[in-house]
Design a protein around this motif. Structure first.
Motif: not given
Length: 209
Positions: A97-99, A121-124, A129-133
């Protein structure tokens, strides 16, 4: 797949894109054809003892080799943009996700069903949300089936591509992505929109099945 481009340095910016596309992008078929032509001319020249044909063959080989070196030494905007797509696909496959976020501008938007990210939306929260997807769909690998870009003179570009994603089940998706060529950072995504899943058009508010 590599995370980022590593072809060479930026191309001379004073040249029009139409010229840089010819001079500094890879043209393997042309290069092979010219190398074969140059070698054929030199062979014919030696068989006939003709110095003019020999010089012509040597010139063709020399120009072709210089062209290859120039093309491999510089990156055109379209080459860098293609590399950004490949790097993002690789980061997604590795659930990094960081990359993934390094390919996006601050305040970016993503419109893709449950993975919907807005500028406020905050970065966190975006990371979560990306990680969950990624976890939900179990993405393993992405390959591009169709790929088209439109480069604008103001340092912006739009890409539209169809990608085959290997996940829990193979998934074919079509995306429209707006990019900005950020000085000192390379291409960054301003907006990414899911256009289709398979042949099904996706409208705002629709969710992935």
């Amino acid at each position: 797949m590599e995370a980022a481009h590593d072809f060479g340095s930026a191309y001379p910016g004073f040249l029009p894109e139409s010229i840089t596309a010819v001079l500094f992008e890879n043209h393997y078929v042309w290069w092979i054809a010219l190398l074969v032509l140059g070698a054929a001319l030199i062979f014919a020249a030696r068989s006939r003892g003709d110095r003019r044909i020999l010089r012509a063959g040597q010139s063709v080989l020399a120009v072709t080799l210089l062209w290859v070196v120039a093309a491999r030494s510089f990156d055109t905007p379209s080459e860098r943009l293609r590399a950004a797509h490949v790097g993002l696909a690789d980061a997604t496959a590795k659930a990094d996700v960081n990359r993934i976020l390094t390919y996006f501008e601050p305040g970016f938007t993503v419109e893709a069903g449950p993975v919907n990210i807005q500028p406020d939306m905050t970065v966190a929260a975006a990371k979560e949300r990306i990680a969950a997807g990624l976890k939900q769909y179990g993405i393993k690998e992405t390959t591009f089936r169709q790929y088209a870009i439109t480069l604008n003179a103001n340092g912006m570009a739009v890409s539209r591509f169809t990608a085959l994603t290997l996940a829990e089940q193979p998934l074919l998706t079509t995306w429209r992505v707006s990019w900005d060529d950020v000085a000192g950072q390379d291409w960054r995504i301003h907006n990414a929109t899911l256009v289709k899943i398979g042949d099904q058009e996706i409208k705002p508010g629709d969710f992935m099945p």
